[in-house]
Design a protein around this motif. Structure first.
Motif, mmCIF file in Angstrom:
data_model
loop_
_atom_site.group_PDB
_atom_site.id
_atom_site.type_symbol
_atom_site.label_atom_id
_atom_site.label_comp_id
_atom_site.label_asym_id
_atom_site.label_seq_id
_atom_site.Cartn_x
_atom_site.Cartn_y
_atom_site.Cartn_z
ATOM 1 N N TYR A 1 0.827 -1.203 0.000
ATOM 2 C CA TYR A 1 0.000 0.000 0.000
ATOM 3 C C TYR A 1 0.863 1.255 0.000
ATOM 4 N N TYR A 2 1.821 1.320 0.897
ATOM 5 C CA TYR A 2 2.623 2.543 0.990
ATOM 6 C C TYR A 2 3.473 2.753 -0.258
ATOM 7 N N ARG A 3 4.002 1.680 -0.849
ATOM 8 C CA ARG A 3 4.782 1.839 -2.074
ATOM 9 C C ARG A 3 3.912 2.473 -3.164
ATOM 10 N N SER A 4 2.701 1.958 -3.324
ATOM 11 C CA SER A 4 1.788 2.496 -4.330
ATOM 12 C C SER A 4 1.363 3.921 -3.988
ATOM 13 N N SER A 5 1.056 4.162 -2.721
ATOM 14 C CA SER A 5 0.585 5.476 -2.288
ATOM 15 C C SER A 5 1.669 6.538 -2.457
ATOM 16 N N PHE A 6 2.902 6.220 -2.054
ATOM 17 C CA PHE A 6 3.999 7.183 -2.184
ATOM 18 C C PHE A 6 4.284 7.466 -3.661
ATOM 19 N N ASP A 7 4.294 6.416 -4.472
ATOM 20 C CA ASP A 7 4.562 6.597 -5.899
ATOM 21 C C ASP A 7 3.487 7.478 -6.537
ATOM 22 N N ALA A 8 2.229 7.238 -6.169
ATOM 23 C CA ALA A 8 1.136 8.024 -6.742
ATOM 24 C C ALA A 8 1.238 9.495 -6.354
ATOM 25 N N ALA A 9 1.761 9.758 -5.168
ATOM 26 C CA ALA A 9 1.904 11.142 -4.694
ATOM 27 C C ALA A 9 3.213 11.776 -5.154
ATOM 28 N N VAL B 1 6.294 11.011 -4.134
ATOM 29 C CA VAL B 1 7.238 11.206 -3.023
ATOM 30 C C VAL B 1 7.992 9.915 -2.768
ATOM 31 N N HIS B 2 9.169 10.060 -2.155
ATOM 32 C CA HIS B 2 10.011 8.895 -1.870
ATOM 33 C C HIS B 2 10.742 9.143 -0.563
ATOM 34 N N PRO B 3 10.965 8.108 0.245
ATOM 35 C CA PRO B 3 11.690 8.286 1.511
ATOM 36 C C PRO B 3 13.052 8.951 1.352
ATOM 37 N N ASP B 4 13.712 8.779 0.218
ATOM 38 C CA ASP B 4 15.017 9.412 0.012
ATOM 39 C C ASP B 4 14.936 10.932 0.039
ATOM 40 N N GLN B 5 13.734 11.478 -0.172
ATOM 41 C CA GLN B 5 13.570 12.933 -0.225
ATOM 42 C C GLN B 5 13.448 13.570 1.155
ATOM 43 N N VAL B 6 13.372 12.761 2.194
ATOM 44 C CA VAL B 6 13.156 13.293 3.541
ATOM 45 C C VAL B 6 14.497 13.716 4.144
ATOM 46 N N LEU C 1 12.287 17.040 9.322
ATOM 47 C CA LEU C 1 10.987 16.583 9.823
ATOM 48 C C LEU C 1 9.833 17.213 9.059
ATOM 49 N N ASP C 2 10.026 18.428 8.561
ATOM 50 C CA ASP C 2 8.960 19.092 7.812
ATOM 51 C C ASP C 2 8.624 18.366 6.506
ATOM 52 N N ASP C 3 9.557 17.571 6.001
ATOM 53 C CA ASP C 3 9.309 16.880 4.731
ATOM 54 C C ASP C 3 8.203 15.839 4.836
ATOM 55 N N ILE C 4 7.820 15.460 6.039
ATOM 56 C CA ILE C 4 6.728 14.497 6.191
ATOM 57 C C ILE C 4 5.444 15.057 5.599
ATOM 58 N N ARG C 5 5.318 16.380 5.533
ATOM 59 C CA ARG C 5 4.088 17.001 5.036
ATOM 60 C C ARG C 5 3.884 16.785 3.546
ATOM 61 N N ARG C 6 4.883 16.279 2.858
ATOM 62 C CA ARG C 6 4.747 16.000 1.433
ATOM 63 C C ARG C 6 4.077 14.654 1.194
ATOM 64 N N PHE C 7 3.953 13.843 2.245
ATOM 65 C CA PHE C 7 3.430 12.487 2.097
ATOM 66 C C PHE C 7 1.914 12.472 2.292
ATOM 67 N N PRO C 8 1.218 11.523 1.656
ATOM 68 C CA PRO C 8 -0.248 11.492 1.742
ATOM 69 C C PRO C 8 -0.740 11.042 3.118
ATOM 70 N N PHE C 9 -1.961 11.458 3.442
ATOM 71 C CA PHE C 9 -2.625 11.058 4.679
ATOM 72 C C PHE C 9 -3.229 9.662 4.528
ATOM 73 N N ILE C 10 -3.475 9.041 5.682
ATOM 74 C CA ILE C 10 -4.393 7.907 5.762
ATOM 75 C C ILE C 10 -5.372 8.201 6.895
ATOM 76 N N ASP C 11 -6.449 7.460 6.955
ATOM 77 C CA ASP C 11 -7.411 7.609 8.043
ATOM 78 C C ASP C 11 -8.063 6.261 8.329
ATOM 79 N N LYS C 12 -9.014 6.262 9.219
ATOM 80 C CA LYS C 12 -9.667 5.014 9.622
ATOM 81 C C LYS C 12 -10.350 4.333 8.439
ATOM 82 N N GLN C 13 -10.903 5.119 7.545
ATOM 83 C CA GLN C 13 -11.576 4.543 6.389
ATOM 84 C C GLN C 13 -10.593 3.795 5.499
ATOM 85 N N VAL C 14 -9.404 4.350 5.329
ATOM 86 C CA VAL C 14 -8.376 3.664 4.546
ATOM 87 C C VAL C 14 -8.019 2.326 5.189
ATOM 88 N N LEU C 15 -7.866 2.335 6.517
ATOM 89 C CA LEU C 15 -7.535 1.089 7.212
ATOM 90 C C LEU C 15 -8.598 0.027 6.970
#
Length: 451
Positions: free
Chosen positions: A50-58, A60-65, A68-82
Motif C-alpha cells: 500500500y505505501y509503495r503504491s501510495s507514495f509513488d502516486a503522490a 514522493v520517496h523516503p530518500d527525499q526526507v 521533519l517538515d518533509d513528512i508534510r509531502r506524504f499522503p494522509f491515511i485515516d480510519k476509512q483507509v484502514l
C-alpha cells in the motif's frame, strides 16, 4: 531484538525510567526523530504494497526526507483507509509490512461499522510498547511497592495489555478488566489497591457507587493514584479536581489509540499536560480549515506517524482528535512535548451559529460549579433554520436554591466562555445516565447539520 530494561535496572528512588532519553535537549529529540523517520519510511516503502503504491502516486520517496517538515509531502491515511485495505486484502490489509509469521499480537476496534479493524504488532513492536507504558507509569509516580488494578476492557482492546507496563516496573498488578462495580470495589478493598486505571466517567461513577455501598473512598480504600483515559475529562482541571476530591487520590490523564498502541502520552506528577512518546510517534497538529500546522498551543487535528512500529507503519494517520501541544519546559525535568488535552473530536464538534463548540468546553463549566453534580448532556436542534443548544445538567443534593437561579447562572457562564446562548434545563440528582465506560454527551437532532 532490542533488550529493554526491567524494574531491576531502575533504582526505586530514581526520578526517571530512562534519564538520558527523557531529559535530552529539544535539538536531540528532533535529531532522533528524523533518523527514526527516515529509516521507518524506507521500511514502509520497501515492505508495504500500500505505501509503495501510495507514495509513488503522490510523487514522493523516503530518500527525499531531509528534515521533519518533509513528512508534510506524504499522503494522509485515516480510519476509512484502514478498513478498506483490510477488506481488500484480509485479514490484515496491505499496509502491513512484515510477514504474518512475525505478527505476535493484534488489538482491534470495531468503530461505527462493527467490522473489527486489526492493529498488528511484531514481537519488538509489543516489547517497545510495554517498555513505554512502564516509562509512563513511572513518570506518574507508580512504583514497585504499589498494588495496581487494571480495570480496562481486555476484549481485543489495546488498553488491556498496558497492565504489563505496570508489571514490568515491578508493581503488583491485578488484571481486573470490566468487572461489575461492586466486585471491583470489593477487590480494591480486600487487596488495598493503591492505583487504578479507568475512564474519567467511570472513576466518578465508581466513587458514587462506593458511597452508595457504604464505602468511603477517602477512608475505607487505599487508592492514591487514578489513571484515566478514553475521554477528555482527565485534562479538564475542573473534572480532574472533582474526581480527586471524591477519592482523595491524584488523577493522571493518559491518551492512546488502538491504531498505534495503548497509551501514547501521559501526565507526570506535575500534571501540566501529557508527555508524548516522541521516540515512537511523530506529531503534527493541523488546522482543520487550512491544513497548515497550527501554532504551538493552538488547537488542531492530531496527525500521527509511527517511528518504530514495523508490523503496520502508520504514516500521517488522521486521528480526528482536536488537541493542542506545548514544548515549554516541564517542572519534572522531562523535555518531551506535552499534549494539553483532547478538546474534542472533529465528529463531535458542534458548529452552532458559526461557533465551534466541543463537549469539553461545557464540561469544564459543569464540573466547576459545585451546586451541580457535574453530569451534563447537550442537545442541538434546528428551530426555524436557527440552531438551538439545550444543556441538561443536574443540581447537587446539597443545593438549596431554585432551579431557575441555577439555570441562569450556568447559561451566563456558558455564554461567557463560548459566546453561544443556550437553554439550560436543571434536572434532579441522578436523572442523567451514568456511564460505566465512555460517556455519550451529545445528541444532535438537526437533520442537516452541514447544509
Amino acid at each position: 531484538m532490542t533488550i529493554s530494561k526491567t524494574n531491576t535496572d531502575v533504582p526505586h528512588d530514581a526520578v526517571y525510567w530512562d534519564p538520558v532519553l527523557e531529559t535530552q535537549s529539544r535539538a536531540n529529540w528532533d535529531q532522533l526523530k528524523l533518523a527514526l523517520l527516515q529509516q521507518h519510511l524506507q521500511h514502509a516503502y520497501k515492505n508495504s504494497p500500500y505505501y509503495r503504491s501510495s507514495f509513488d502516486a503522490a510523487g514522493v520517496h523516503p530518500d527525499q526526507v531531509k528534515s521533519l517538515d518533509d513528512i508534510r509531502r506524504f499522503p494522509f491515511i485515516d480510519k476509512q483507509v484502514l478498513r478498506e485495505r483490510q477488506q481488500a486484502l484480509p485479514p490484515f490489509g496491505d499496509l502491513v509490512a512484515v510477514p504474518e509469521r512475525d505478527i505476535v499480537y493484534i488489538s482491534a476496534s470495531s468503530g461505527s461499522t462493527g467490522v473489527p479493524t486489526a492493529s498488528p504488532f511484531s514481537a519488538q513492536d509489543f516489547e517497545d510498547w510495554i517498555d513505554y507504558e512502564a516509562r509512563q507509569f513511572w513518570s506518574s509516580g507508580l512504583r514497585p511497592d504499589d498494588r495496581y488494578c487494571h480495570s480496562l476492557n481486555f476484549s481485543l482492546f489495546v488498553g488491556g495489555p498496558c497492565v504489563l507496563g505496570a508489571q514490568k516496573l515491578g508493581a503488583l498488578s491485578i488484571h481486573a478488566g470490566t468487572l461489575p462495580s461492586e466486585r471491583l470495589l470489593a477487590i480494591a478493598k480486600q487487596f488495598q489497591v493503591t492505583a487504578i486505571w479507568t475512564t474519567p466517567s467511570y472513576a466518578w461513577y465508581l466513587g458514587e457507587t462506593a458511597i452508595k455501598e457504604g464505602i468511603n473512598p477517602l477512608t475505607d480504600l487505599s487508592i492514591k493514584r487514578i489513571f484515566v483515559a478514553g475521554e477528555p475529562g482527565g485534562s479538564i482541571p475542573e473534572t480532574r479536581q472533582r474526581i480527586e476530591a471524591l477519592w482523595g487520590a491524584a488523577v493522571y490523564d493518559y491518551y492512546g489509540l488502538s491504531d498505534i498502541f495503548g497509551s501514547c502520552a501521559g501526565m507526570c506528577e506535575e500534571k501540566k499536560g501529557m508527555h508524548w512518546a516522541e521516540d515512537h510517534i511523530l506529531v503534527e497538529v493541523l488546522d482543520p480549515d487550512t491544513g497548515l500546522q497550527a501554532p504551538e498551543g493552538g488547537r488542531g487535528e492530531l496527525v500521527l506517524t509511527t517511528l518504530k512500529k514495523v508490523a503496520r507503519p502508520m504514516i500521517r494517520f488522521r486521528t480526528g482528535d482536536i488537541v493542542s501541544f506545548t514544548s515549554e519546559p516541564c517542572g519534572c525535568g522531562r523535555t518531551s512535548i506535552r499534549m494539553l488535552g483532547v478538546h474534542g473530536r472533529l465528529d463531535d464538534m458542534l458548529i452552532i451559529k458559526g461557533v465551534n463548540i466541543f463537549p469539553s468546553d461545557i464540561e469544564a463549566i459543569a464540573r466547576k460549579d459545585h451546586d451541580l453534580t457535574g453530569e451534563y448532556k447537550l442537545i442541538v436542534e434546528s428551530d426555524n433554520h436557527l440552531d438551538r443548544l439545550t444543556v441538561e445538567v443536574e443540581r447537587a443534593e446539597s443545593y438549596k436554591g431554585t432551579d431557575a437561579e441555577l439555570a441562569v447562572r450556568f447559561a451566563g457562564h456558558l455564554k461567557a466562555v463560548t459566546g453561544v446562548s443556550s437553554v439550560v434545563n436543571v434536572l434532579p440528582p441522578n436523572t442523567l445516565p451514568r456511564a460505566t465506560h465512555k460517556a455519550k454527551r451529545v445528541e444532535d437532532r438537526r437533520s442537516k447539520v452541514w447544509g
